[in-house]
Motif scaffolding. Structure first.
Motif, mmCIF file in Angstrom:
data_model
loop_
_atom_site.group_PDB
_atom_site.id
_atom_site.type_symbol
_atom_site.label_atom_id
_atom_site.label_comp_id
_atom_site.label_asym_id
_atom_site.label_seq_id
_atom_site.Cartn_x
_atom_site.Cartn_y
_atom_site.Cartn_z
ATOM 1 N N ASN A 203 0.820 -1.203 0.000
ATOM 2 C CA ASN A 203 0.000 0.000 0.000
ATOM 3 C C ASN A 203 0.860 1.261 0.000
ATOM 4 O O ASN A 203 0.384 2.340 -0.361
ATOM 5 C CB ASN A 203 -0.926 0.013 1.217
ATOM 6 C CG ASN A 203 -1.989 -1.061 1.136
ATOM 7 O OD1 ASN A 203 -2.569 -1.288 0.081
ATOM 8 N ND2 ASN A 203 -2.246 -1.743 2.240
ATOM 9 N N ASN B 230 -7.257 8.186 -1.669
ATOM 10 C CA ASN B 230 -5.843 8.116 -1.318
ATOM 11 C C ASN B 230 -5.184 9.494 -1.221
ATOM 12 O O ASN B 230 -4.048 9.595 -0.783
ATOM 13 C CB ASN B 230 -5.107 7.289 -2.380
ATOM 14 C CG ASN B 230 -4.640 5.950 -1.856
ATOM 15 O OD1 ASN B 230 -4.425 5.796 -0.665
ATOM 16 N ND2 ASN B 230 -4.467 4.985 -2.737
ATOM 17 N N THR C 15 1.298 7.131 4.821
ATOM 18 C CA THR C 15 0.012 7.648 4.369
ATOM 19 C C THR C 15 0.235 8.984 3.680
ATOM 20 O O THR C 15 1.173 9.718 4.005
ATOM 21 C CB THR C 15 -0.983 7.809 5.536
ATOM 22 O OG1 THR C 15 -2.235 8.261 5.028
ATOM 23 C CG2 THR C 15 -0.469 8.780 6.582
ATOM 24 N N GLY D 206 -1.271 4.095 2.271
ATOM 25 C CA GLY D 206 -1.727 4.254 0.901
ATOM 26 C C GLY D 206 -1.193 5.524 0.274
ATOM 27 O O GLY D 206 -0.794 6.461 0.969
#
Length: 513
Positions: free
Chosen positions: A148, A212, A161, A220
């Motif tokens: 991810n 995302n 992230t 992600g």
């Protein structure tokens, strides 16, 4: 003479049965001369549960592994498990080591086997890797690793992230080769330390997903097609350099519509089928990249309603894939908010309501999109409809137990009996297919035996007959999943293809040896 007499008796019984049932018999014929796509495998992923479950009581781990991977039967002839044939392993990015500073929820953080100083720590992701080995021990033939996010030491913001930094990939420009080396080193190291071979590697996950862009409390990052191509080219090149056979896959799109156009995003992240497999797309073409098969991987989220559109988008995808000479794998789906017919994803559902809904999606992905592989999202989840199994655990997930569901066993109607390298064949029915009634698909396994999966979405039982177009008399063993508690892929006996489909059920016909 004996064969003729037996066939005559069978025909007589069939005529008597059909006369008794009147004109209500739904007749399905497997067209033995109409082969379609190969069906390679059915699967699910270890995210994010196995990093905890792999440390639970060994008896509970064994129960879960048997439910997911076993192809054995109990003494009554009922399957012990659903026999998944591909297992998706989430290769971590290191958000777990960052703790709360990761800006990612505790339960969705992952460890990373590569330390920031460039050395390896093979104690990391040990619980997940335990399930890799348990899958292999139970005969799962293929393993897929997916990411991810790149490791946090390679990202632009030092996190796994995106945290709203825009629609480009969260990877430093000087780290593309380092990222490729990490992925190849990880799959080679897992093989060396755990004795399991990773067959496929997906470097990016849902790069075209608009969610995302803002940081959803899980790992992600979005990516443009140019960035994806750069990553996959670097990884394929590194695989070749290290003489490793793992195939590098593109590109786990978040939505089928992103393969053919743009959907809630810009052109830099759309039209991925054409971007990656049209030679004129020189900046993004992957057709000549080492270790990269001519395949597109995508997720079926958000394309299952309205019902007519579910078929329409898949037929369009099938036609374009066929025209381009590209295969299609459906690698992830669970229940979302737009699945209003069954109430959306909140609150886990153990019943046939979700199971039938998902079976209808499987049917459409296989029959209309010609999917060669089909995977559910999470193997084990919490109080949301994203797990085949429902886990009960404490806040830190240090122990617990799992309960099976009709969803698990409904997937088993396919995965347990449609084995790798099976070929789907067209089915002709005496009535038009009804997505709220009966749906039938058929497959011929590599051993030559036929399998048919029949969904009865309706509230009423339905007289049904199954034959093959070659006219051969066949004996079938039937396995049924229904709202009856004892019918979770239960062996309900054998017949010659003449039966009554139970209401709200899935019945698999397996040609007897």
């Amino acid at each position: 003479m004996k064969t003729i007499i037996t066939a005559g008796i069978t025909l007589s019984i069939a005529m008597t049965w059909q006369t008794a049932m009147g004109d209500n018999v739904l007749k399905a014929t497997i067209n033995t001369n109409s082969p379609q796509q190969k069906v390679l495998h059915f699967g699910a992923s270890d995210a994010w549960s196995m990093q905890f479950i792999g440390n639970w009581d060994e008896k509970e781990q064994t129960k879960i592994a048997d439910w997911l991977f076993s192809t054995e039967n109990d003494k009554e002839g009922n399957p012990r498990g659903i026999g998944l044939s591909i297992w998706r392993f989430n290769l971590g990015a290191g958000s777990a080591e960052q703790g709360d500073e990761a800006q990612i929820n505790y339960g969705t953080r992952t460890e990373c086997m590569l330390r920031p100083d460039g050395t390896w720590d093979w104690t990391k992701q040990a619980a997940q890797r335990r399930f890799l080995k348990m899958a292999k021990e139970r005969g799962v033939p293929k393993l897929l690793a997916f990411l991810n996010s790149p490791p946090v030491q390679f990202t632009q913001n030092g996190l796994a992230t995106n945290t709203g930094r825009g629609g480009t990939y969260n990877l430093r420009d000087d780290c593309y080769e380092k990222f490729a080396q990490y992925m190849v080193g990880a799959v080679k190291g897992i093989e060396e330390h755990d004795g399991v071979h990773i067959d496929y590697l997906c470097p990016v996950n849902e790069p075209d997903g608009h969610w995302n862009w803002t940081g959803p409390k899980q790992e992600g990052s979005p990516a443009t097609n140019r960035e994806i191509a750069r990553i996959i080219r670097a990884t394929g090149k590194e695989m070749k350099r290290q003489k490793h056979t793992t195939q590098v896959m593109a590109d786990e799109s978040s939505d089928l519509r992103c393969l053919l156009g743009t959907h809630e995003t810009s052109w830099e992240r759309g039209y991925s089928l054409y971007s990656f497999f049209t030679k004129d797309s020189t900046d993004t073409y992957l057709g000549a990249t080492p270790n990269v098969p001519r395949l597109m991987l995508a997720h079926s989220y958000w394309t299952n309603t309205p019902i007519p559109y579910m078929k329409e988008i898949r037929l369009k995808l099938r036609d374009e894939m066929k025209r381009m000479g590209v295969g299609f794998w459906q690698t992830e789906i669970c229940i979302m908010g737009n699945d209003e017919e069954i109430g959306g994803g909140h609150e886990y559902d153990f019943s046939m309501k979700t199971a039938l809904y998902v079976a209808r999606v499987i049917h459409h992905d296989l029959v209309y999109a010609n999917a060669e592989s089909w995977s559910w999202w999470r193997a084990v989840g919490g109080n949301y409809r994203d797990g085949l199994l429902r886990a009960y655990t404490d806040e830190k997930r240090t122990g617990g137990y799992a309960i099976d569901s009709k969803l698990l066993w409904s997937l088993g109607n396919y995965s347990r009996f449609v084995r790798p390298e099976a070929v789907r064949h067209d089915v002709t029915t005496s009535e038009p297919e009804d997505p709220f009634g009966v749906m039938c698909s058929a497959y011929r396994n590599a051993d030559g035996r036929w399998v048919a999966v029949v969904i009865n979405y309706g509230e009423q039982q339905r007289p049904f007959s199954l034959v093959t177009s070659d006219g051969q008399q066949r004996r079938w063993t039937l396995y049924r999943t229904s709202d009856i508690s004892a019918e979770s892929l239960r062996n309900i006996g054998s017949n010659n293809g003449i039966t009554t489909l139970a209401p709200r059920s899935i019945t698999t016909f397996v040609e007897a040896k």
